[in-house]
Design a protein around this motif. Structure first.
Motif, PDB file in Angstrom:
ATOM      1  N   PRO A  59      62.298   2.247  63.928  1.00 22.42           N
ATOM      2  CA  PRO A  59      63.701   2.362  63.504  1.00 22.42           C
ATOM      3  C   PRO A  59      64.350   3.682  63.885  1.00 22.42           C
ATOM      4  CG  PRO A  59      62.349   1.449  61.742  1.00 22.42           C
ATOM      5  CD  PRO A  59      61.406   1.892  62.806  1.00 22.42           C
ATOM      6  N   THR A  60      63.622   4.797  63.785  1.00 22.73           N
ATOM      7  CA  THR A  60      64.218   6.092  64.122  1.00 22.73           C
ATOM      8  C   THR A  60      64.620   6.131  65.581  1.00 22.73           C
ATOM      9  OG1 THR A  60      62.929   7.228  62.419  1.00 22.73           O
ATOM     10  CG2 THR A  60      63.815   8.576  64.190  1.00 22.73           C
ATOM     11  N   ASN A  63      67.580   3.535  66.138  1.00 18.99           N
ATOM     12  CA  ASN A  63      68.855   3.963  65.560  1.00 18.99           C
ATOM     13  C   ASN A  63      69.422   5.187  66.271  1.00 18.99           C
ATOM     14  OD1 ASN A  63      68.684   1.903  63.686  1.00 18.99           O
ATOM     15  ND2 ASN A  63      67.708   3.182  62.116  1.00 18.99           N
ATOM     16  N   SER A  67      72.989   5.133  68.210  1.00 19.06           N
ATOM     17  CA  SER A  67      74.090   6.018  67.821  1.00 19.06           C
ATOM     18  C   SER A  67      74.541   6.918  68.969  1.00 19.06           C
ATOM     19  CB  SER A  67      73.673   6.876  66.622  1.00 19.06           C
ATOM     20  OG  SER A  67      72.594   7.727  66.964  1.00 19.06           O
ATOM     21  N   GLN A 170      69.943  -8.083  62.514  1.00 17.32           N
ATOM     22  CA  GLN A 170      69.414  -6.727  62.340  1.00 17.32           C
ATOM     23  C   GLN A 170      67.918  -6.623  62.602  1.00 17.32           C
ATOM     24  OE1 GLN A 170      70.525  -4.371  58.707  1.00 17.32           O
ATOM     25  NE2 GLN A 170      68.329  -4.535  58.250  1.00 17.32           N
TER      26      GLN A 170
END
Length: 746
Positions: A59-60, A63, A67, A170
């Motif tokens: 996820p890090t 994401n 971004s 998601q």
């Protein structure tokens, strides 16, 4: 085969990120691997400014990428090295990545478009030649997006459809499009079901939980049903091996026919409808756990009251264990005295299960299979199972596919060879996850499968169909009955391919003391069996690297049968323990040992020369060192098991006294083997032990468990991987000696 562009990608990583990725430099061999993908993932994380690098594109990473760079293309790629990471990954996936020159040019863009098309996500990410975060995540793994060996184009179509329809959600990530069902694809199907049930992102989790079950119960399909639910259902049928099913949004007559065939195969009511039970069997290994099956297995003795409970539940076949390998809880795991007769008298049948102490791949090998096969025969005969019964040998852990190849298949070959050596008194079944059952059966090592489907999360269950030869399908643990009839069992569905046994020979306890060996009746058979087994594990009769042949070793050991019988009776120790250790060590005696013997003689006497003197070594037919011999004798003298003089292992003279005896006197060596076993069982008092020390075993007994026998044999050699490996090989040798000792004492 090396690929020049993959080689260039490896060089790019090594030269651009030296000592920066938290992993060793890549081997520059031009071959794609997970290690290369991990390095590219870490390089990407570094370029994104992530300080804690990981092999996982989690996820890090996702994401942060989303971004900072939600769309990657010419003009948005932040640096040349960032582009080189993409180009390198494309080559590792089999696509054209340009010159790995840091340019996101037309060649790279065209490959990205092809990649997205192969994934089935091109309509979802339509911008020509552009990369999106989830596509980058999929780019940096080893998943293929074209059909690979043995793959199905129909399954690939399902994979692409899933990717295209749900990639916007998601927690849905791109699945492989290789034409093969897998754990990842199975999980994606559950997510798809949950999305179609209306579960929100963050609620849908890919688990077969209460909400999913309730939703499926409200989506029964039948001939004429149409839409996304029908398409998902047809996909589930295809993924479960019903290849004749059309992948379609229409539930037509062919789908109904394939449904009926599937229901018949898994023993559901044959309706031709996609009801809840059918959905459940298609989506998770254990299926509908409210089903009532005709079989069970358990670790509790079947009494008359419990038999009545099981009969009332519709149970016909009961799986019970031939041994309790550790002897500990649950104490009734092994079939109890009189139990099989109780089962038969109540009109039930029993199928035998063999399970030792192996809970990981290390416990499975050709030698351990040979040992288990021989021991299972003895146990089945002792309990009264007649010839022809099928024994299910257990693989009770989540075996990865490579472990099946490297460990489980050789184990079952050992089982099969052991039964063949004994005249095939029993048939071989396999008990384990689906992939284990399928591969063992396909290799010809088992005739039926007992499937541990309750463990739905096992990698060997998730994404594999029910084996074609399944006999019992383990689906849920239940408490049944009340009072004296209460019993906890694993409830199983029965296919009818195995019906257990309904009548038995008289059982017997084999705890009688050992007697003299019956040379006339059994020596030739023992000789042949030991020779065959040793050759199977790499010790042919004519081995120039060894000092003694098989025949010389066996004749030497068996010439001391009277002594070994006496030691067995005196110390309540099976003769096979002494015979196994002595034969094994003598069989290993080689020219290196002769040189070491000369060095020890030179150290203590000055006789000889030309060698580096050595104070002590393992020597003689049983390979006993002076120190070990002293410590074993001292222990047994101190606990009044033997008479003798206490020696000091710190004194050279005492080391020489013991060393010379075990080197020269075969009878003394044989006796010392028995004392070493007694010392080993007592925890090797004063000896060299592993850091945590050796535990104290139960006092030597004729009914030692498989685990205790293994421990004694292992401790004779020491500890560590080599000692474990050799003990595993010696277990089969023990079973051969015990087989013919057992026949001699009847």
């Amino acid at each position: 085969m090396a690929d020049e562009m993959v080689l260039r990608a490896q060089r790019f990583i090594n030269t651009t990120y030296p000592n920066m990725l938290g992993m060793s430099p890549l081997e520059e061999n031009g071959q794609t691997s997970w290690t290369v993908m991990y390095a590219l993932t870490r390089a990407l994380q570094l370029e994104l400014g992530i300080s804690s690098l990981s092999n996982n594109f989690g996820p890090t990473t996702l994401n942060t990428l989303a971004s900072k760079y939600p769309v990657l293309k010419d003009g948005t790629v932040p640096s040349a090295n960032f582009a080189r990471i993409i180009q390198s990954a494309l080559y590792c996936k089999g696509y054209d990545g340009g010159e790995i020159d840091g340019k996101y040019n037309d060649r790279v863009a065209a490959s990205v478009s092809k990649l997205k098309s192969d994934m089935g996500v091109l309509p979802s990410f339509p911008e020509e030649g552009s990369l999106y975060p989830k596509v980058v995540k999929a780019l940096l793994n080893m998943d293929p997006y074209v059909v690979v060996s043995g793959g199905s184009s129909k399954i690939r179509e399902i994979q692409q459809w899933l990717n295209g329809r749900y990639i916007g959600r998601q927690d849905f990530f791109i699945v492989p499009c290789d034409g093969h069902h897998s754990r990842t694809v199975a999980s994606s199907m559950l997510y798809a079901i949950q999305y179609e049930l209306g579960m929100a992102d963050g609620v849908a989790n890919g688990n077969f939980g209460p909400g999913t079950k309730t939703g499926l119960a409200n989506h029964t399909l039948s001939e004429g049903s149409a839409g996304t639910w029908a398409q998902l259902y047809s996909a589930a049928l295809i993924l479960n091996g019903r290849s004749g099913t059309p992948f379609s949004s229409l539930f037509n007559s062919t789908v109904a026919s394939e449904t009926a065939a599937f229901q018949e195969f898994v023993k559901l009511p044959v309706t031709g409808k996609g009801d809840f039970s059918t959905w459940a069997s298609l989506l998770v290994s254990y299926g509908d756990q409210n089903r009532r099956g005709e079989a069970c297995d358990g670790v509790t003795k079947i009494t008359a009251a419990r038999a009545a409970t099981l009969k009332a539940e519709g149970v016909k076949y009961i799986g019970r264990y031939l041994i309790n390998a550790t002897g500990g809880k649950p104490y009734e795991k092994e079939i109890q005295a009189g139990e099989l007769q109780t089962i038969a008298e109540n009109g039930l049948r029993c199928f035998p299960i063999w399970q030792t102490y192996g809970r990981d791949a290390k416990g499975y090998s050709y030698p351990s299979g040979s040992a288990d096969g021989l021991a299972a025969i003895a146990a089945a005969q002792r309990h009264g199972f007649k010839s022809g019964a099928r024994i299910f040998f257990a693989v009770d852990f989540d075996a990865y596919d490579y472990e099946v190849t490297d460990n489980v298949l050789p184990y079952f070959k050992g089982v099969q060879d052991a039964l063949a050596m004994s005249g095939n008194p029993y048939r071989v079944g396999v008990y384990g996850p689906r992939n284990v059952c399928i591969r063992v059966s396909d290799a010809g090592h088992a005739t039926a499968s007992f499937v541990s489907d309750m463990s739905s999360g096992f990698s060997g269950n998730y994404g594999y169909p029910l084996p074609a030869n399944w006999a019992y399908d383990q689906v849920v643990t239940r408490w049944l009955g009340t009072g004296d009839g209460a019993i906890e069992v694993d409830h199983n569905i029965a296919s009818g391919r195995d019906i257990g046994e309904g009548s038995f020979n008289a059982s017997y306890l084999d705890n009688d003391p050992d007697t003299a060996f019956d040379f006339t009746s059994y020596y030739n058979a023992l000789n042949a069996d030991v020779s065959t087994y040793m050759e199977q594990i790499g010790f042919p009769d004519s081995d120039a690297s060894r000092i003694f042949t098989h025949t010389e070793c066996l004749e030497t050991i068996m010439s001391h049968d009277a002594l070994i019988t006496q030691l067995s009776n005196t110390y309540n120790m099976r003769k096979a323990l002494i015979q196994t250790s002595a034969y094994w060590e003598m069989r290993h005696y080689d020219v290196v040992d002769l040189g070491v013997d000369a060095a020890v003689t030179y150290y203590h006497t000055g006789v000889g020369g030309g060698v580096v003197p050595k104070r002590d070594s393992s020597t003689g037919i049983a390979q006993i060192s002076g120190e070990v011999g002293i410590r074993a004798w001292n222990h047994c003298i101190q606990v009044d098991l033997v008479e003798g003089t206490i020696l000091d292992p710190a004194k050279d003279a005492d080391i020489w006294t013991m060393w010379h005896k075990v080197n020269q006197d075969n009878a003394y060596s044989v006796k010392t083997v028995s004392l070493i076993h007694l010392w080993d069982a007592a925890g090797k008092v004063g000896g060299q032990n592993p850091p945590d020390g050796e535990s104290t075993l139960r006092a030597m007994s004729l009914d030692y468990t498989q685990n205790e026998i293994f421990e004694v044999l292992r401790r004779y050699q020491g500890w560590g991987d080599e000692a474990e490996e050799h003990a595993s090989k010696r277990m089969a040798l023990y079973q051969l000696f015990e087989k013919y000792n057992g026949l001699s004492r009847r």
